[in-house]
Design an enzyme around this catalytic site. Sequence first.
Site, PDB file in Angstrom:
ATOM      1  N   GLY A 573     -16.203   5.957 -39.293  1.00  0.00           N
ATOM      2  CA  GLY A 573     -16.210   4.513 -39.503  1.00  0.00           C
ATOM      3  C   GLY A 573     -17.382   3.880 -38.793  1.00  0.00           C
ATOM      4  N   GLY A 578     -21.911   0.470 -33.351  1.00  0.00           N
ATOM      5  CA  GLY A 578     -22.433   1.761 -33.726  1.00  0.00           C
ATOM      6  C   GLY A 578     -21.507   2.457 -34.700  1.00  0.00           C
ATOM      7  N   ASP A 689      -9.499  -7.962 -26.481  1.00  0.00           N
ATOM      8  CA  ASP A 689      -9.701  -7.779 -27.922  1.00  0.00           C
ATOM      9  C   ASP A 689      -8.530  -7.023 -28.528  1.00  0.00           C
ATOM     10  OD1 ASP A 689     -11.014  -8.233 -30.272  1.00  0.00           O
ATOM     11  OD2 ASP A 689     -12.518  -6.654 -30.000  1.00  0.00           O
TER      12      ASP A 689
END
Length: 874
Positions: A573, A578, A689
Amino acid sequence: MSRQFISAFLCLVALIALVRGQSQSGFISIDCGLSENSGYTDKLTGLNYTSDATLIETGVIYNISSVYSRATLAQQFLNVRSFPEGARNCYTLKPARGNTKFLIRASFMYGNYDGQGKPPSFDIILEADVWDSIEFEDESTIVTKEIIHIPQKNFVYVCLVNKGSGTPFISAIELRPLKNSTYTTESGSLSLFRRWDIGSRSSETFRYPDDIYDRIWLPNSLPNSEPINTTSDIISMNDYQGPSTVMQTAVIPTNGSNSLQLSWEPNDPKFLYYAYLYFSEFENVQANNQTREIIIYINGIDWFGPFSPLHFAANTIYGTSPILTAEKIEFSINTTESSTLPPILNAYEIYRAKEFLQLLTNQQDVEAIMNIKSKYSVKRNWQGDPCVPIAYLWQGLNCSYPEYDPPRITSLNLSSSGIAGDIAPYISTLTSIQILDLSNNNLTGPVPDFLSQLPFLTELNLKGNKLKGTIPNGLIEKQKNGLLSLSVEGNPDLCPEASCAADESNGGRDNKFVVPVVASVVSLCVLVTAMAILWSLRRRMQVAKNGSFELKNQRFSYSNVLRITNNFERVLGNGGFGTVYHGYLDGTEVAVKMLSPSSAQGYKQFQAEVELLMRVHHKNLTTLVGYCDEGTNRGLIYEFMANGNLQALLLGEEGDILSWEGRLRIAIEAAKGLEYLHSGCTPPIVHRDVKSTNILLSGKFQAKIADFGLSRTFPVEGSGTHVTTTIAGTPGYLDPEYYISNRLTEKSDVYSFGVVLLEIITSKSVIERTHERIHITQWVSFMLGKGDIESIVDPRLHEDFDINSVWKTVEIAMACVSQTSTKRPTMNQVVMELNESLAIETSRLKATGKEYESKDSIESISVNQHSELSPLAR
Ligand SMILES: *[C@@H]1O[C@H](CO)[C@@H](O)[C@H](O)[C@H]1NC(C)=O
Ligand SMILES: *[C@@H]1O[C@H](CO)[C@@H](O)[C@H](O)[C@H]1NC(C)=O
Ligand SMILES: *[C@@H]1O[C@H](CO)[C@@H](O)[C@H](O)[C@H]1NC(C)=O
Ligand SMILES: *[C@@H]1O[C@H](CO)[C@@H](O)[C@H](O)[C@H]1NC(C)=O
Ligand SMILES: *[C@@H]1O[C@H](CO)[C@@H](O)[C@H](O)[C@H]1NC(C)=O
Ligand SMILES: *[C@@H]1O[C@H](CO)[C@@H](O)[C@H](O)[C@H]1NC(C)=O
Ligand SMILES: *[C@@H]1O[C@H](CO)[C@@H](O)[C@H](O)[C@H]1NC(C)=O
Ligand SMILES: *[C@@H]1O[C@H](CO)[C@@H](O)[C@H](O)[C@H]1NC(C)=O
Ligand SMILES: *[C@@H]1O[C@H](CO)[C@@H](O)[C@H](O)[C@H]1NC(C)=O
Ligand SMILES: *[C@@H]1O[C@H](CO)[C@@H](O)[C@H](O)[C@H]1NC(C)=O
């Protein structure tokens, strides 16, 4: 002459040179049926034409009959490519990058090339929609179809379709880039209806190099008009670049009449047209005390004006919305009362809007299937788009057609196709595939593990090949859980059980591997098994002997990373900063996230993540196996989480539906991970997050929190609040209070977790993908207001849950998403409350006897004691 004037003049010259020099760039000129590797420079245009041989795989080339090859005929028409085989034959054109809008022209002349004396009729398809029908009056008719089109992708399919009325053929295809700002429409592409050079007394047509876009202008006139002309050059004042030679002729009304008329009757009153009218003044009106003031009406309604054409300069009058429809469309070009000169018209173009609505297949799927096609040299009529139009679906494929998204390939059948070699790695990128049939071929090599990671694969047929080695555990497991129908008979060298994992790449250190090995020994594989155990034991003893083994080995060199990922062979993915690759470290699967070197922000997060994960360990946080920090090559190596992220699981299709109990278990595990960050670590850590894509699931569906790049640690303070400089997080999950106040606390994670919990309950997107963009918290509040708890829950659960357990969970979630942080519970409280919800549900399952029914694989979560796939002993 002043210096300024000279330099301005030189500049203009340079500009003209530049325009001339560039003008052919990006042109694609194909002479269909020209023999391979040949080409020529066209005598009329000076354009270079090439053979079509590399752009199409099928067809037969012919010369037209010499009867029709008159001297004035353009060379492109002397030969054709004809398609006796297949219902659809497609060219794939690849324009140079950087252009978005093209004029595409297909030309046809029958010329009795097949000696049948009977012109065929057939259809032409652009991308995935019918562009037009091709009909001929007689053998020598030249038919050209032109369209101004913005391709969906960076290539264009032009296909010919056999309608059963003769063999399709084609003479030429031309593609010319246009300026993006020209020929804009409200919607749709523009199919050419008329392009006329008005007032020319000769029969000359103009195209390149007179027209830098190579539009073809045909001479014509208007009723009740007389031609006028000039020999002066006419400069175009806009991007439409009306060619000077075309603009040098015009018409004015004849005797008495004071207007010019042009009209047509649409075949279909629904057709939408766009018009482009070109004007230029030939007379020096000011010097002669004259005026020419034009007003344009369409069917008596004011369309444009009054305006005065520019002296020896071309302007273009056009509308950006279509002309109102009518049975007859009549333009009247009049003048104002004060105008001393009559109206004029130099040229015009009319186009009909044409919608190309069918989306082409998902690009990743297209690339995968093209690679598979070439690897196996598939001998089928696989041309054009794989999935659309549906009538021409590639043989052996099936696709899904979502309403607003590109089609996806859902099944691939290459059974009995005489293919050989190993199982193509490209199959791993067909991520929507459900059925894969490779039976009765000559396939060799191992059964690759990526097959077990295709999330929707339900049927895998590898029968009758020459595959070797073992069947990956993941496949066996899916089969056992009833998620996969697997057929492998007729492969003499294939080990029937996963457990005999013979090859060294599978000799992991984890318990999980060893236990099933001992449990299920199969005669042939015993020897190898024993070796694997020995090897595995030896490795573990090494670890025990050397205390610093763990630390030293956490830092990896870049060359090691290359080896681990097999030169970045398989992409899992693309993350925030990155790409994530698949790899093997000492036989254990790992995920390697490589940081893109350009990202400064990324490096900070990289450091944060390494530092944090090096000291924080918990079974519900992803394990960092190691990292690489060598110059610009920075990477993080994690344990591999075979079942992907929670969001993908929740949105998964039928068959993969998580039970209510499974959902609660995952929620509890994720909550425990956060609880540990908040209260088990000193100083506490705020993840910042938390979202469903950052909750990963192991092969045993154990939930772990990932991605600590934004995490912050704080010195312990009385207040427990901290001011940060920049707001970070993901829209939809972001604590509104933190957003406003900039004060970060653990409660911000609680808010985000509440949003995740709502996703777990509803399986809905956090922000609705509609115009209104309703947030999940608003929607749930609204439904709660109506007292409608049943419709909050994922309908695919078919009410198979304890309603009290659901009530409780919704309450927890809503408490977590309170606007004020003080009203939100701590993660500690959340874990306790969720455990109670789970207890309610499990007692229902016990009572109904469903507890051991093993409807889905999720139930293995609770039993699994060995599931921590931690490659390094701690
Ligand atoms: C066309 O082909 C000729 C001969 O091959 C070559 O000299 C010329 O540069 C080409 N023109 C363009 C515009 O590519
Ligand atoms: C077509 O004509 C050209 C030139 O006359 C010749 O070289 C070529 O062999 C012919 N091709 C076919 C398929 O007849
Ligand atoms: C061209 O126009 C399209 C839409 O009109 C736009 O999406 C695209 O970005 C534009 N491309 C360039 C190079 O300006
Ligand atoms: C221009 O007009 C003259 C007569 O007025 C005519 O002889 C000539 O053919 C015209 N030229 C064009 C290109 O129409
Ligand atoms: C204009 O010319 C046409 C023929 O060209 C003629 O029929 C008509 O009567 C003329 N009109 C006037 C007003 O002279
Ligand atoms: C334009 O001119 C024609 C012919 O002179 C006339 O019949 C028509 O009414 C005029 N159109 C308008 C809208 O004034
Ligand atoms: C144009 O008009 C002005 C005043 O209205 C007059 O002085 C001049 O002589 C005229 N020029 C021509 C060429 O008729
Ligand atoms: C393709 O899929 C559709 C929908 O699942 C199914 O109805 C159809 O039979 C399938 N076609 C083939 C050729 O497998
Ligand atoms: C694949 O195609 C073969 C025949 O071409 C057929 O017998 C077989 O049932 C197909 N496989 C699937 C999974 O539909
Ligand atoms: C496999 O290859 C052999 C030799 O090339 C060939 O004879 C045989 O028919 C092939 N089998 C299948 C199933 O394609």
